[in-house]
Write an enzyme that holds these catalytic residues in place. Structure first.
Site, PDB file in Angstrom:
ATOM      1  N   LYS A 176      44.054  41.929  34.316  1.00 31.01           N
ATOM      2  CA  LYS A 176      44.985  40.881  34.742  1.00 31.01           C
ATOM      3  C   LYS A 176      45.424  40.026  33.555  1.00 31.01           C
ATOM      4  CE  LYS A 176      43.351  37.748  37.696  1.00 31.01           C
ATOM      5  NZ  LYS A 176      43.249  36.420  37.015  1.00 31.01           N
ATOM      6  N   SER A 177      44.490  39.646  32.685  1.00 31.59           N
ATOM      7  CA  SER A 177      44.837  38.802  31.537  1.00 31.59           C
ATOM      8  C   SER A 177      45.830  39.493  30.616  1.00 31.59           C
ATOM      9  CB  SER A 177      43.569  38.445  30.757  1.00 31.59           C
ATOM     10  OG  SER A 177      42.706  37.648  31.549  1.00 31.59           O
ATOM     11  N   GLY A 183      46.368  30.662  38.153  1.00 34.69           N
ATOM     12  CA  GLY A 183      46.213  29.640  37.113  1.00 34.69           C
ATOM     13  C   GLY A 183      46.660  30.145  35.760  1.00 34.69           C
ATOM     14  N   ARG A 217      44.550  22.594  41.407  1.00 34.34           N
ATOM     15  CA  ARG A 217      43.896  22.841  40.112  1.00 34.34           C
ATOM     16  C   ARG A 217      44.496  21.972  39.006  1.00 34.34           C
ATOM     17  NH1 ARG A 217      43.440  29.301  39.639  1.00 34.34           N
ATOM     18  NH2 ARG A 217      42.089  28.761  37.866  1.00 34.34           N
ATOM     19  N   GLN A 251      43.117  29.940  28.680  1.00 32.17           N
ATOM     20  CA  GLN A 251      44.422  29.563  29.221  1.00 32.17           C
ATOM     21  C   GLN A 251      45.021  28.420  28.419  1.00 32.17           C
ATOM     22  OE1 GLN A 251      44.274  28.920  33.465  1.00 32.17           O
ATOM     23  NE2 GLN A 251      43.201  30.853  33.826  1.00 32.17           N
ATOM     24  N   ASP A 304      34.506  34.682  35.087  1.00 31.33           N
ATOM     25  CA  ASP A 304      34.944  35.071  36.431  1.00 31.33           C
ATOM     26  C   ASP A 304      33.922  35.903  37.178  1.00 31.33           C
ATOM     27  OD1 ASP A 304      38.405  35.575  35.390  1.00 31.33           O
ATOM     28  OD2 ASP A 304      37.302  33.756  35.953  1.00 31.33           O
ATOM     29  N   LYS A 319      38.318  26.702  39.514  1.00 32.47           N
ATOM     30  CA  LYS A 319      38.971  28.000  39.626  1.00 32.47           C
ATOM     31  C   LYS A 319      39.757  28.037  40.942  1.00 32.47           C
ATOM     32  CE  LYS A 319      37.394  29.466  35.723  1.00 32.47           C
ATOM     33  NZ  LYS A 319      38.294  29.719  34.587  1.00 32.47           N
ATOM     34  N   ARG A 368      37.742  36.396  44.273  1.00 31.56           N
ATOM     35  CA  ARG A 368      36.446  36.841  43.769  1.00 31.56           C
ATOM     36  C   ARG A 368      35.311  36.452  44.718  1.00 31.56           C
ATOM     37  NH1 ARG A 368      38.060  39.293  39.315  1.00 31.56           N
ATOM     38  NH2 ARG A 368      39.640  38.287  38.051  1.00 31.56           N
TER      39      ARG A 368
END
Ligand SMILES: O=C(O)C1=C[C@@H](OP(=O)(O)O)[C@@H](O)[C@H](O)C1
Ligand SMILES: C=C(OP(=O)(O)O)C(=O)O
Length: 453
Positions: free
Chosen positions: A28-29, A101, A129, A176, A326, A353, A406
């Protein structure tokens, strides 16, 4: 895109041995970054293995609204025709970043360096968030951010016409925040300097180099110092996205829990700043090995082999958190099946998160008969040993997932090894990072281990 719950209620039940070879969706990143850097590059970027989860599709939609051409040729195969650094155009609609996020915060960095106006929002989880962690440092570029009370989404931004380079020491270990500052620095003259006291995932730095930017990284007494030379010409470059280790964690954990299991997860990204969970599992005595290690597209990749066996408790130091940030919900599940008391230290970042993951993980375990407690920023789990299907861990609870993918996947993995089924109140958010999760787990289990209760 409205979130039509794929299957809101889902439960997992003691399964037979999990066996087989599989691949998990793309990282995903890396997927977010491939789309963003493709949008800033000159030329057409070819991407293979892109994660087609909802988080990444939000980034694709945002890049289109900012003027890039983003097209899907086939499953996982995408093309991005970029606008060059500084070439993004003003979006004609609100940028809705859904549950993500990463998408929201990296995009703030992109927008800060472009002379355009934009409004950004997200779903009910993302709107809780903190965004000040990026809007505060980014304001030093000259961009103007206006956020909702408390520094939350929705926000409006007027990007800087002549952005200034940042010199910023991260107050929190966040890739991030680091990435947002670097993305803003692309549009600024001179050198942008970002310092992180603890190294966090370096996909941004790797990809900036891959697209031709000049990035230097030096470990000093102050921390890891990253220097980016501004206003590079980023040149389109092919990106091959490996499997996401944060997604691989779930079939791996399931294999470690269920007697007789042996699972091979192929083509998993093994960036050293992402593999803290695997080191921790080995410390717990997990039968976890790596085969076929190689480097692809500048990132280490390998096949993970996991076999069921006894697990022992472990003490996880705070310095390990960034490399497995995560994975704590699923690690906590495994700790419930280990012999002894496991302590996971320094988990304050879990509070912000998709959910308050620290509280939600403790509640998930308690709802299923596992003793867990929070002590300051630590999570302590009293293992019941004997990871055996129908073994000592009771199960039988319904887990509140708080729109957190998650939490949902960790709970469903737990139910494969408990005496009674484990249900989740909403499985729909699993699609943000791992579309096809239930079907894949059922294929490994050789039947309908995961199904509506
Ligand atoms: O940079 C990224 O792609 C990510 C960084 C992490 O967040 P923080 O860096 O804010 O901890 C992680 O939780 C998230 O899933 C993805
Ligand atoms: C925290 C996560 O992602 P994000 O911050 O992008 O919502 C995650 O994938 O666990």
């Amino acid at each position: 895109m409205p979130h039509a719950p794929a299957s809101p209620l889902l439960a997992s039940r003691p399964a037979g041995p999990l066996t087989g070879r599989l691949r998990v969706p793309g990282d995903k990143s890396i997927s977010h970054r491939a789309l963003m850097f493709g949008a800033l590059a000159v030329g057409e970027t070819a991407i293979t293995g892109l994660l087609e989860g909802e988080d990444v599709l939000r980034t694709a939609a945002a890049m289109r609204l900012l003027g890039a051409e983003v097209t899907q040729l086939a499953p996982g195969e995408w093309r991005v025709s970029g606008r060059g650094v500084g070439g993004l155009t003003e979006p004609a609609d609100v940028l809705d970043m859904g549950n993500s996020g990463t998408a929201a915060r990296l995009l703030c960095g992109l927008l800060a360096g472009h002379p355009l106006f934009a409004v950004m929002t997200g779903d009910a989880s993302l709107r809780k968030r903190p965004m000040k962690r990026v809007t505060d440092p980014l304001s030093a570029t000259g961009a103007v951010f206006r956020t909702r009370e408390g520094g939350r989404l929705p926000l409006a931004v007027q990007g800087a016409a002549d952005p200034l380079p940042l010199d910023y020491v991260l107050p929190v270990a966040s890739a991030q925040v680091k990435s947002a500052c670097l993305l803003a620095g692309l549009c600024a003259p001179g050198v942008t300097r970002v310092v992180e006291r603890e190294p966090t995932r370096d996909h941004t730095e790797n990809m900036l180099r891959h697209f031709g930017a000049s990035v230097s990284i030096e470990d000093t007494a102050e921390g890891r110092v990253i220097l980016l030379t501004g206003r590079p010409e980023l040149v389109a470059a092919p990106v091959h996205v490996p499997g996401d280790p944060s997604s691989a964690a779930f079939p791996i954990a399931a294999a470690l829990l269920v007697p007789g299991s042996r699972v091979v997860v192929e083509n998993v990204g093994l960036n050293p700043l992402r593999t803290g969970l695997f080191a921790t599992l080995r410390e717990m005595g997990a039968r976890l090995t790596i085969e076929n290690e190689r480097v692809e597209g500048g990132e280490p990749v390998g096949d993970l082999v996991a076999e069921h066996g006894p697990l022992r408790a472990v003490d996880v130091p705070p310095r390990r958190a960034p490399s497995m940030i995560d994975e704590y919900p699923v690690l906590a599940v495994l700790a419930g099946f280990a012999e002894g008391e496991t302590r996971m230290r320094g988990l304050q970042e879990l509070r912000v998160k998709e959910s308050d993951r620290l509280a939600a993980t403790a509640a998930m375990l308690a709802a299923n008969g596992v003793a867990a407690r929070i002590e300051g920023d630590d999570l302590v789990v009293q293992g019941q040993g004997g990871a055996t299907s129908g073994g000592p861990v009771p199960g039988g609870g319904t887990v509140e997932t708080h729109m957190d993918h998650r939490l949902a996947m960790s709970a469903l993995v737990m139910g494969l090894g408990t005496r009674a089924p484990v249900a989740v109140d909403d499985a729909a958010f699993i699609d943000t990072s791992f579309p096809g999760f239930a079907a894949l787990m059922n294929r490994l289990a050789g039947g309908e281990a995961l199904r509506a209760p």
